[in-house]
Design a protein around this motif. Structure first.
Motif, mmCIF file in Angstrom:
data_model
loop_
_atom_site.group_PDB
_atom_site.id
_atom_site.type_symbol
_atom_site.label_atom_id
_atom_site.label_comp_id
_atom_site.label_asym_id
_atom_site.label_seq_id
_atom_site.Cartn_x
_atom_site.Cartn_y
_atom_site.Cartn_z
ATOM 1 N N MET A 1 0.916 -1.247 -0.112
ATOM 2 C CA MET A 1 0.080 -0.272 -0.022
ATOM 3 C C MET A 1 0.819 1.352 0.077
ATOM 4 S SD MET A 1 -2.981 -0.934 2.580
ATOM 5 C CE MET A 1 -3.457 -2.467 2.703
ATOM 6 N N LYS A 2 0.274 2.285 -0.642
ATOM 7 C CA LYS A 2 1.187 3.377 -0.643
ATOM 8 C C LYS A 2 0.268 4.625 -0.540
ATOM 9 C CE LYS A 2 2.430 5.468 -5.077
ATOM 10 N NZ LYS A 2 2.997 5.401 -6.426
ATOM 11 N N THR A 3 0.959 5.852 0.126
ATOM 12 C CA THR A 3 0.011 6.874 0.378
ATOM 13 C C THR A 3 0.792 8.052 -0.877
ATOM 14 O OG1 THR A 3 -0.066 6.591 2.711
ATOM 15 C CG2 THR A 3 -0.457 8.821 1.839
ATOM 16 N N GLN A 4 -0.386 8.687 -1.534
ATOM 17 C CA GLN A 4 0.110 9.636 -2.198
ATOM 18 C C GLN A 4 0.109 10.989 -1.714
ATOM 19 O OE1 GLN A 4 -2.761 9.117 -5.691
ATOM 20 N NE2 GLN A 4 -1.568 7.214 -6.283
ATOM 21 N N ASP A 5 0.702 12.032 -2.301
ATOM 22 C CA ASP A 5 0.933 13.292 -1.606
ATOM 23 C C ASP A 5 -0.401 14.086 -2.313
ATOM 24 O OD1 ASP A 5 2.911 12.588 0.156
ATOM 25 O OD2 ASP A 5 4.586 13.153 -1.377
ATOM 26 N N ASP A 79 -5.661 4.398 8.072
ATOM 27 C CA ASP A 79 -6.165 5.766 7.906
ATOM 28 C C ASP A 79 -5.913 6.522 6.709
ATOM 29 O OD1 ASP A 79 -7.546 8.284 8.832
ATOM 30 O OD2 ASP A 79 -5.730 8.832 9.956
ATOM 31 N N LYS A 80 -4.624 7.025 6.428
ATOM 32 C CA LYS A 80 -4.499 7.977 5.086
ATOM 33 C C LYS A 80 -3.851 7.248 4.038
ATOM 34 C CE LYS A 80 -4.975 11.697 7.654
ATOM 35 N NZ LYS A 80 -6.316 12.493 7.778
ATOM 36 N N VAL A 81 -4.096 5.871 3.835
ATOM 37 C CA VAL A 81 -3.524 5.256 2.810
ATOM 38 C C VAL A 81 -4.646 5.297 1.617
ATOM 39 C CG1 VAL A 81 -3.162 3.034 1.750
ATOM 40 C CG2 VAL A 81 -2.081 3.422 4.262
ATOM 41 N N ARG A 82 -4.231 5.607 0.448
ATOM 42 C CA ARG A 82 -4.932 6.066 -0.571
ATOM 43 C C ARG A 82 -5.274 4.820 -1.695
ATOM 44 N NH1 ARG A 82 -4.332 12.249 -1.913
ATOM 45 N NH2 ARG A 82 -4.589 12.851 0.130
ATOM 46 N N GLU A 83 -4.232 3.767 -1.719
ATOM 47 C CA GLU A 83 -4.413 2.759 -2.711
ATOM 48 C C GLU A 83 -3.762 1.552 -2.139
ATOM 49 O OE1 GLU A 83 -0.734 3.161 -5.583
ATOM 50 O OE2 GLU A 83 -2.267 4.903 -6.100
#
Length: 94
Positions: A1-5, A79-83
């Protein structure tokens, strides 16, 4: 999983999902699956992760075998993970 800015547009989220990811729209609190269907918030788990699902869409999906072996897909996001990558989908695409 990765969070994008940066915040992606809906079109960009759907395009990214089509590449084999579940992409979460934090503003609308929903997830796009690789086939373009929308998964809606089902529950918030004890650990704080949010679970998304769309049983009807998964039940009728022609690509379900590429996605999951269960009758439908539930996907959890911290919480803040987008994908989140759909590893089954990515393997099937090779």
């Amino acid at each position: 999983m990765k969070t994008q800015d940066r915040v992606l547009t809906e079109e960009e989220m759907r395009k990214r999902a089509a590449e084999g990811y579940f992409v979460r729209d934090l503003e609308k609190d929903r997830v796009y699956c690789p086939t373009g269907e929308v998964l809606r918030k089902k529950a918030v788990k004890k650990n704080g992760d949010t679970r998304y699902a769309n049983k009807m869409a998964c039940k009728q999906c022609d690509d379900r075998e590429k996605c999951t072996r269960s009758p439908w897909k539930e996907v959890d996001f911290p919480d803040k993970v987008r994908e989140a990558r759909n590893l089954n989908w990515l393997r099937a695409e090779k």
